[in-house]
Scaffold this motif. Structure first.
Motif, PDB file in Angstrom:
ATOM      1  N   TYR A  48       0.800  -1.188   0.025  1.00 52.32           N
ATOM      2  CA  TYR A  48       0.035  -0.055  -0.166  1.00 52.32           C
ATOM      3  C   TYR A  48       0.994   1.073  -0.039  1.00 52.32           C
ATOM      4  N   VAL A 106     -10.916  -0.708  -0.326  1.00 48.75           N
ATOM      5  CA  VAL A 106     -10.847  -1.447   0.899  1.00 48.75           C
ATOM      6  C   VAL A 106     -12.150  -1.596   1.752  1.00 48.75           C
ATOM      7  N   TYR A 145     -15.052  -1.019   4.315  1.00 49.84           N
ATOM      8  CA  TYR A 145     -15.056   0.002   5.300  1.00 49.84           C
ATOM      9  C   TYR A 145     -14.129  -0.074   6.576  1.00 49.84           C
ATOM     10  N   ALA A 180     -13.597   5.108  -2.727  1.00 53.48           N
ATOM     11  CA  ALA A 180     -15.012   4.295  -2.998  1.00 53.48           C
ATOM     12  C   ALA A 180     -15.654   3.573  -2.216  1.00 53.48           C
TER      13      ALA A 180
HETATM   14  N1  LIG Z   1     -17.942  -4.840  -5.006  1.00 55.70           N
HETATM   15  C1  LIG Z   1     -18.504  -3.975  -5.214  1.00 55.70           C
HETATM   16  O1  LIG Z   1     -19.443  -4.022  -6.328  1.00 55.70           O
HETATM   17  C2  LIG Z   1     -18.316  -2.557  -4.789  1.00 55.70           C
HETATM   18  C3  LIG Z   1     -19.178  -1.287  -5.695  1.00 55.70           C
HETATM   19  C4  LIG Z   1     -18.664  -0.245  -5.094  1.00 55.70           C
HETATM   20  C5  LIG Z   1     -18.163   0.148  -3.982  1.00 55.70           C
HETATM   21  N2  LIG Z   1     -17.463  -0.833  -3.181  1.00 55.70           N
HETATM   22  C6  LIG Z   1     -16.695  -0.753  -2.145  1.00 55.70           C
HETATM   23  O2  LIG Z   1     -15.471  -1.158  -2.503  1.00 55.70           O
HETATM   24  C7  LIG Z   1     -14.530  -1.344  -1.306  1.00 55.70           C
HETATM   25  C8  LIG Z   1     -14.076  -2.679  -1.566  1.00 55.70           C
HETATM   26  O3  LIG Z   1     -15.059  -3.640  -1.921  1.00 55.70           O
HETATM   27  P1  LIG Z   1     -14.893  -5.038  -2.384  1.00 55.70           P
HETATM   28  O4  LIG Z   1     -16.114  -5.625  -2.847  1.00 55.70           O
HETATM   29  O5  LIG Z   1     -13.782  -4.739  -3.682  1.00 55.70           O
HETATM   30  O6  LIG Z   1     -14.015  -5.988  -1.449  1.00 55.70           O
HETATM   31  P2  LIG Z   1     -13.118  -7.185  -1.329  1.00 55.70           P
HETATM   32  O7  LIG Z   1     -13.341  -7.794  -2.659  1.00 55.70           O
HETATM   33  O8  LIG Z   1     -13.252  -7.782  -0.164  1.00 55.70           O
HETATM   34  O9  LIG Z   1     -11.613  -6.337  -1.659  1.00 55.70           O
HETATM   35  C9  LIG Z   1     -11.020  -5.307  -0.761  1.00 55.70           C
HETATM   36  C10 LIG Z   1      -9.383  -5.739  -0.859  1.00 55.70           C
HETATM   37  O10 LIG Z   1      -9.308  -4.783   0.246  1.00 55.70           O
HETATM   38  C11 LIG Z   1      -8.001  -5.463   1.173  1.00 55.70           C
HETATM   39  N3  LIG Z   1      -8.451  -5.645   2.522  1.00 55.70           N
HETATM   40  C12 LIG Z   1      -9.373  -6.451   2.934  1.00 55.70           C
HETATM   41  N4  LIG Z   1      -9.541  -6.326   4.326  1.00 55.70           N
HETATM   42  C13 LIG Z   1      -8.411  -5.521   4.594  1.00 55.70           C
HETATM   43  C14 LIG Z   1      -8.027  -4.887   5.975  1.00 55.70           C
HETATM   44  N5  LIG Z   1      -8.659  -5.221   7.036  1.00 55.70           N
HETATM   45  N6  LIG Z   1      -7.009  -4.010   5.726  1.00 55.70           N
HETATM   46  C15 LIG Z   1      -6.497  -3.628   4.747  1.00 55.70           C
HETATM   47  N7  LIG Z   1      -6.819  -4.080   3.207  1.00 55.70           N
HETATM   48  C16 LIG Z   1      -7.792  -5.072   3.360  1.00 55.70           C
HETATM   49  C17 LIG Z   1      -7.856  -6.866   0.384  1.00 55.70           C
HETATM   50  O11 LIG Z   1      -6.639  -6.666  -0.287  1.00 55.70           O
HETATM   51  P3  LIG Z   1      -5.320  -7.325   0.112  1.00 55.70           P
HETATM   52  O12 LIG Z   1      -5.674  -8.849   0.741  1.00 55.70           O
HETATM   53  O13 LIG Z   1      -4.797  -7.842  -1.272  1.00 55.70           O
HETATM   54  O14 LIG Z   1      -4.438  -6.567   0.809  1.00 55.70           O
HETATM   55  C18 LIG Z   1      -8.965  -7.022  -0.468  1.00 55.70           C
HETATM   56  O15 LIG Z   1      -8.518  -7.523  -1.644  1.00 55.70           O
HETATM   57  C19 LIG Z   1     -15.588  -1.415  -0.287  1.00 55.70           C
HETATM   58  O16 LIG Z   1     -15.536  -0.313   0.647  1.00 55.70           O
HETATM   59  C20 LIG Z   1     -17.091  -1.496  -0.890  1.00 55.70           C
HETATM   60  O17 LIG Z   1     -18.078  -0.913  -0.190  1.00 55.70           O
HETATM   61  C21 LIG Z   1     -17.630  -2.229  -3.848  1.00 55.70           C
END
Ligand SMILES: NC(=O)c1ccc[n+]([C@@H]2O[C@H](COP(=O)([O-])OP(=O)(O)OC[C@H]3O[C@@H](n4cnc5c(N)ncnc54)[C@H](OP(=O)(O)O)[C@@H]3O)[C@@H](O)[C@H]2O)c1
Length: 224
Positions: free
Chosen positions: A63, A77, A79, A101
């Protein structure tokens, strides 16, 4: 590409939303850093995305290193991790645009609007960082599912909130590069409405059994 080629970090670029944003930005010709806590995971995602867009420049990084290398830093990431990740990379953000985002979803009831104290999770980040970082809220309403499908043009506007009009304009340019229409949506506090809208869209997805309902602003000229 409508905007100049930029060095862009996607913190959480291994995740659903981040990898979709990274894929489309890399396809447009931007040089993208996939920021992750796990070097191997980030390298794997770079390989996976690179296979979808040959010639794209995608590089793995921590990061901190990703944020340091980029002029625009995108945060995707959960929330629960948002503030900790921002604090971790804070020294690298000065003078830059941070595109956040984050949607403050509170599992398991993600289809219910549950805004945090102060209403907007992203506005809280602008308050935390102060004027030296221009925080822009964007992509909260764009489904990861659609971003990853390069054959699909998402029928979803990107509402772009932030206190700095120039920073919003940069992000609207990036959205255009990704095949999306960005719309100036006012100051950073307005992100509360955009964040809330995501839970509304999740409820719509559930009711109509679709993967990515979106929103479209009507009444705008074609050439914005
Ligand atoms: N999914 C959707 O359709 C969507 C749409 C609009 C907005 N969002 C927003 O975008 C964000 C991510 O959503 P997502 O669905 O992509 O989630 P996700 O698939 O779980 O991915 C989030 C990434 O964040 C990192 N992460 C997870 N826990 C963490 C922690 N405790 N500390 C630091 N890094 C961490 C991980 O990367 P590493 O393991 O590689 O570090 C993971 O690949 C959220 O806030 C969500 O509300 C999502």
């Amino acid at each position: 590409m409508t905007s100049p080629s930029l060095e862009i970090a996607v913190l959480g670029g291994t995740g659903a939303e981040g990898s979709g944003i990274a894929l489309r930005l890399a396809k447009a010709g931007h040089r993208v850093w996939i920021g992750s806590r796990d070097a191997e995971k980030a390298a794997g995602v770079c390989t996976e995305l690179g296979a979808l867009v040959p010639g794209a420049v995608l590089r793995p990084a921590t990061y901190r290193d990703a944020a340091a290398a980029a002029s625009v830093v995108i945060l995707t990431v959960p929330y629960a991790a948002q503030q900790a990740v921002v604090q971790d990379v804070r020294p690298a953000l000065s003078g830059k645009i941070l595109v956040d985002a984050t949607v403050p979803l509170v599992p398991p009831k993600v289809a219910r609007v549950q805004l945090p104290e102060g209403d907007s999770a992203v506005a809280a980040i602008q308050q935390l960082l102060g004027d030296e970082v221009r925080v822009v809220a964007a992509f909260q309403n764009v489904s990861a599912h659609h971003l990853r499908d390069l054959d699909h043009t998402p029928e979803c506007d990107v509402l772009v909130c932030g206190n700095d009009v120039e920073a919003r304009t940069v992000v609207i340019g990036l959205a255009k590069d990704m095949g999306l229409r960005g719309v100036h949506a006012g100051v950073i506090e307005n992100a509360a409405a955009v964040e809330a809208l995501t839970s509304v869209l999740i409820a719509i997805n559930k009711r109509y059994k679709v993967a990515g309902a979106g929103i479209r602003i009507t009444g705008l000229p074609d050439d914005i």
